[in-house]
Each structure stands twice: as structure tokens, then as C-alpha cells.
Design an enzyme around this catalytic site. Structure first.
Site, PDB file in Angstrom:
ATOM      1  N   CYS A 292       0.858  -1.191   0.000  1.00 14.99           N
ATOM      2  CA  CYS A 292       0.000   0.000   0.000  1.00 14.99           C
ATOM      3  C   CYS A 292       0.888   1.233   0.000  1.00 14.99           C
ATOM      4  O   CYS A 292       2.104   1.134  -0.093  1.00 14.99           O
ATOM      5  CB  CYS A 292      -0.995   0.014   1.164  1.00 14.99           C
ATOM      6  SG  CYS A 292      -0.326   0.490   2.754  1.00 14.99           S
ATOM      7  N   GLY A 293       0.276   2.395   0.096  1.00 17.47           N
ATOM      8  CA  GLY A 293       1.018   3.645  -0.020  1.00 17.47           C
ATOM      9  C   GLY A 293       2.180   3.756   0.949  1.00 17.47           C
ATOM     10  O   GLY A 293       3.254   4.190   0.583  1.00 17.47           O
TER      11      GLY A 293
END
Lengths: 142, 91
Positions: B7-8
């Protein structure tokens, strides 16, 4: 852990949808007031989403805005905003539940995430969360 | 088999996803482990498969990586379906 962290002053309900940026700022306010996070943490979440896309959306209707410990976290914590209307991100994605997560290190939030995951994977509890109107409704989920 | 949930920033969304991927791997009797990582680190980390939101997978895709996009990070049904399609049926 949710029970001790997600206290009444950490939970908000809104009836009108604002922009996603504004919603993240409102949802983060209790953590700011408590001193758990610094203003730059909130701005980092917003700039990350602009840069990387809405990776904070866990599933339809549910967003978990968060950045990294070094982005301005003083203490692990969590706040919740339930919006009656859908808040739209870039593209088609939208959310009504905003769980702002702040972790002071790489591990202290993991227990919280497990508990949140238990609620979100339980369809009945998820529906109760989406329909929640007051803190008691939230407390019943723990 | 090594699977990376991405994810980010590698702490929240990807951790939650990895919990559910590991449950699915166990249910499907797939010998493997899913760990979580941020997008920047994942670009240079080798793994058999990468799993995450469609936006993140798009940024990770370089022609060599095997990516599995998922929309709902907590839906074991969706994860199981994608794992079957991308891992079991592809082999």
C-alpha cells in the site's frame, strides 16, 4: 484496545458530505486536539492520497486515512467519523466511514488493525457501523 | 511462495490485507506467506506475487512483476477468488 482508544471524544457523526480533504481534516481533529498527532500528519495523508491514489480505502464505504509514524505521530491513536452521505475521492471511489489511524511506531497499531479487521469482515457488524448514529452504537461493536 | 501486500506506506492497509491473504492461503492449502510493504520499497523487493489496490498495482507493474489487484482488502471471498485466478489457475 479499540475500546480504550476509540473513546467517545474520538468519534464524530456528520450528515452532510464535504470534500474528501475536508472530511479527513474533520475526522483527524480529535487526534490533533489530544496531541496524538501534529498538523503535518494530516497534510501528509492528504498529499499521499493525491500522489498515490486513494490507497486508504480498505473496502467500499470504508477509508482508513493514515501516514507513517515519522510524519508527525506522538502517540498511537484512532478516531472515527461516520458520514451519512458518501464522500467521493478521485475517480469513482467513495467512503462513509473514516477511521483515522496514527501509529507511533511500526508495530503498536497492529492490535488495533486486527480488531478493526474483525469488525469489517463481519457483515452484520459492518452494517451496524454504517448505520451508527451515536457513540453507543459504536461501542456495541467492540 | 512469497507474496507482498503493498500500500502507499506499508503500515495500515497492506497489513490489514496481509492478515486476510494469510487466512486465504491457509484455507486454500497454499504454501506461502504474505508480508506487507510500502510501494517505494516493494518496487525493488522481489516476490512471487504482489497484491494490493488496483491503483497501487498499476504503479508497481513493470512488465515482470505478477500483480493481483483487489478492491476490498478485507473480503476473504474476493481475495480467495483472486488468489485462485492468479495463482492456482495460472500454474
Amino acid at each position: 484496545m479499540l475500546e480504550t482508544k476509540l473513546t467517545e471524544e474520538m468519534v464524530q457523526f456528520t450528515s452532510e458530505a464535504k470534500s474528501w480533504e475536508e472530511t479527513i481534516r474533520i475526522a483527524s481533529a480529535p487526534l490533533l486536539d489530544k496531541g496524538s498527532i501534529e498538523p503535518r500528519y494530516v497534510e501528509k495523508i492528504i498529499s499521499n492520497v493525491k500522489e498515490l491514489g486513494p490507497y486508504i480505502i480498505l473496502m467500499p464505504n470504508v477509508a482508513m486515512p493514515h501516514a507513517r509514524p515519522e510524519d508527525g505521530v506522538n502517540e498511537t491513536g484512532i478516531s472515527l467519523l461516520v458520514s451519512k452521505e458518501s464522500v467521493y475521492f478521485q475517480g469513482e471511489k467513495s467512503a462513509r466511514i473514516f477511521l483515522v489511524l496514527a501509529s507511533s511506531d511500526a508495530t503498536s497499531h497492529l492490535e488495533l488493525l486486527k480488531e478493526i479487521s474483525e469488525i469489517l469482515t463481519d457483515e452484520e457488524k459492518l452494517n451496524e457501523l454504517l448505520a451508527a448514529k451515536n457513540y453507543q452504537d459504536i461501542k456495541n461493536l467492540f | 511462495m512469497k507474496i507482498l501486500a503493498v500500500c502507499g506506506n506499508g503500515l495500515g492497509t497492506s497489513f490489514m490485507l496481509s492478515l486476510n491473504v494469510n487466512k486465504v492461503l491457509k484455507d486454500l492449502n497454499i504454501d506461502g506467506e504474505c508480508k506487507n510493504m510500502d510501494l517505494a520499497s516493494a518496487k525493488t523487493e522481489s516476490a512471487d506475487y504482489y497484491i494490493g489496490s488496483p491503483e497501487i498495482m498499476e504503479q508497481l507493474e513493470d512488465g515482470n512483476k505478477k500483480v493481483i489487484p483487489v478492491v476490498n482488502m478485507v473480503s476473504q471471498n474476493e481475495i480467495a477468488e483472486k488468489v485462485k485466478k492468479h495463482i492456482l489457475e495460472a500454474e
